[in-house]
Scaffold this active site. Structure first.
Site, PDB file in Angstrom:
ATOM      1  N   GLU A  91       0.725  -1.303  -0.049  1.00 45.35           N
ATOM      2  CA  GLU A  91      -0.055   0.005  -0.048  1.00 45.35           C
ATOM      3  C   GLU A  91       0.976   1.385   0.148  1.00 45.35           C
ATOM      4  O   GLU A  91       0.330   2.455  -0.060  1.00 45.35           O
ATOM      5  CB  GLU A  91      -0.825  -0.027   1.432  1.00 45.35           C
ATOM      6  CG  GLU A  91      -2.025  -1.029   1.102  1.00 45.35           C
ATOM      7  CD  GLU A  91      -2.837  -0.956   2.321  1.00 45.35           C
ATOM      8  OE1 GLU A  91      -2.705  -0.705   3.462  1.00 45.35           O
ATOM      9  OE2 GLU A  91      -4.089  -1.635   2.217  1.00 45.35           O
ATOM     10  N   GLU A 122       7.586 -21.687   7.997  1.00 41.60           N
ATOM     11  CA  GLU A 122       7.665 -20.609   9.270  1.00 41.60           C
ATOM     12  C   GLU A 122       8.888 -21.153  10.139  1.00 41.60           C
ATOM     13  O   GLU A 122       9.385 -20.600  10.901  1.00 41.60           O
ATOM     14  CB  GLU A 122       6.350 -20.409   9.805  1.00 41.60           C
ATOM     15  CG  GLU A 122       5.794 -21.561  10.772  1.00 41.60           C
ATOM     16  CD  GLU A 122       4.866 -21.242  11.740  1.00 41.60           C
ATOM     17  OE1 GLU A 122       4.954 -21.442  12.962  1.00 41.60           O
ATOM     18  OE2 GLU A 122       3.885 -20.588  10.886  1.00 41.60           O
TER      19      GLU A 122
END
Length: 310
Positions: A91, A122
């Site tokens: 963004e 992860e």
């Protein structure tokens, strides 16, 4: 002790994983009561973030100082935490006209992990190191490791690898005394407490992380001169809505009539910040561009240069 037993013992110590007996029959409640309970839980998150504001501000000042020298901001996390980092990074270009390579989001398992879990990703510190190596991370950059538990190997590995390269590091977690915060130059631990659904850290922890990431990117961009007051003067007008917003921002900043705004935007190839400088500083488009370059993109500083030269 088996690895499973060891992992379970670790989870038992985490606030974000705690079981809440008072909610054990929440599935039997009317929908409105569940919604009220969840809304009340969400209402506690801003206070938890507020408790970490000094740490957040210190991290922002350090990030902005690096980025002012040309450094990048890199988020690194797994699962929900990684997705939030990618979202915040994505963004920045339309909001602040940053280069897409200036703010980046890394998620364990790569782009596929944005929409589908990548098993085991992860758990790998080595994967994080490889991802940072691929970016060519340098001491000018900042890495923000994100992990609700504060124990995710990928996030910790990213921070540890970044430190060995001389980069600035921030560790954002939702448990106190986390390994992630301990590994980073700046530890931010937003303790939101146990979740409505046991261990579902996409809830309060995810909300807390989103709020902090909003602050890290937005206030850093304010410090870098990407705004003028509370106006997004570096907005990239890539569609009709944003072109209309650009004109409105120039109008709010200058109070000029529509025809003058159109002329200023035409003279500056649609650059909002330049157009404001043309109107408020009484200069032409090329001069506005030069003054903004001299002031490192800070509009207030560029305006002071026009007054000094008047």
């Amino acid at each position: 002790m088996t690895s499973y037993a060891a992992l379970r013992a670790q989870l038992d110590t985490l606030t974000t994983e705690a079981f809440r007996p008072e909610l054990a029959e929440i599935d039997r409640l009317p929908t409105l009561d569940i919604a009220r309970t969840m809304n009340a839980e969400d209402g506690t998150v801003p206070a938890a973030v507020a408790a970490q504001l000094p740490q957040i501000a210190a991290a922002i000042d350090a990030i902005a100082a690096r980025m002012a020298r040309g450094g990048r901001l890199v988020y690194a996390g797994a699962g929900t935490a990684g997705r939030l980092g990618v979202l915040d990074a994505s963004e920045c270009p339309p909001t602040f006209n940053t280069d897409p390579a200036q703010v980046l989001g890394l998620i364990a398992g790569g782009p596929t992990a944005m929409v589908k879990a990548v098993e085991g990703a992860e758990d790998s510190k080595e994967l994080a190191e490889a991802d940072l190596t691929a970016l060519g991370l340098t001491e000018a950059d900042t890495v923000v490791g994100i992990s609700a538990s504060g124990r995710t190997p990928y996030a910790i590995g990213a921070v540890e690898s970044a430190r060995t390269r001389g980069a600035l590091t921030v560790g954002l977690s939702c448990n106190a005394g986390s390994a992630l915060a301990a590994a980073a130059h700046h530890g931010i631990e937003v303790v939101v407490g146990p979740e409505l659904l046991t261990g579902s850290t996409r809830l309060k922890a995810g909300t807390a992380q989103k709020l902090v990431l909003n602050m890290l990117s937005t206030i850093t961009m304010i410090r870098l001169g990407k705004t003028y007051g509370n106006l997004m003067v570096d907005v990239r007008a890539s569609n009709e809505k944003l072109r209309a917003r650009s004109r409105r921002i120039v109008a709010l900043a200058t109070g000029a009539p529509d025809e003058e705004i159109e002329a200023a935007l035409t003279a500056t190839d649609g650059e909002v910040k330049d157009a404001i400088l043309v109107l408020l500083g009484g200069v032409d488009g090329p001069t506005a561009a030069r003054l903004l370059t001299e002031s490192r993109g800070h509009l207030r500083e560029a305006l002071s240069l026009t007054r000094r030269n008047a």
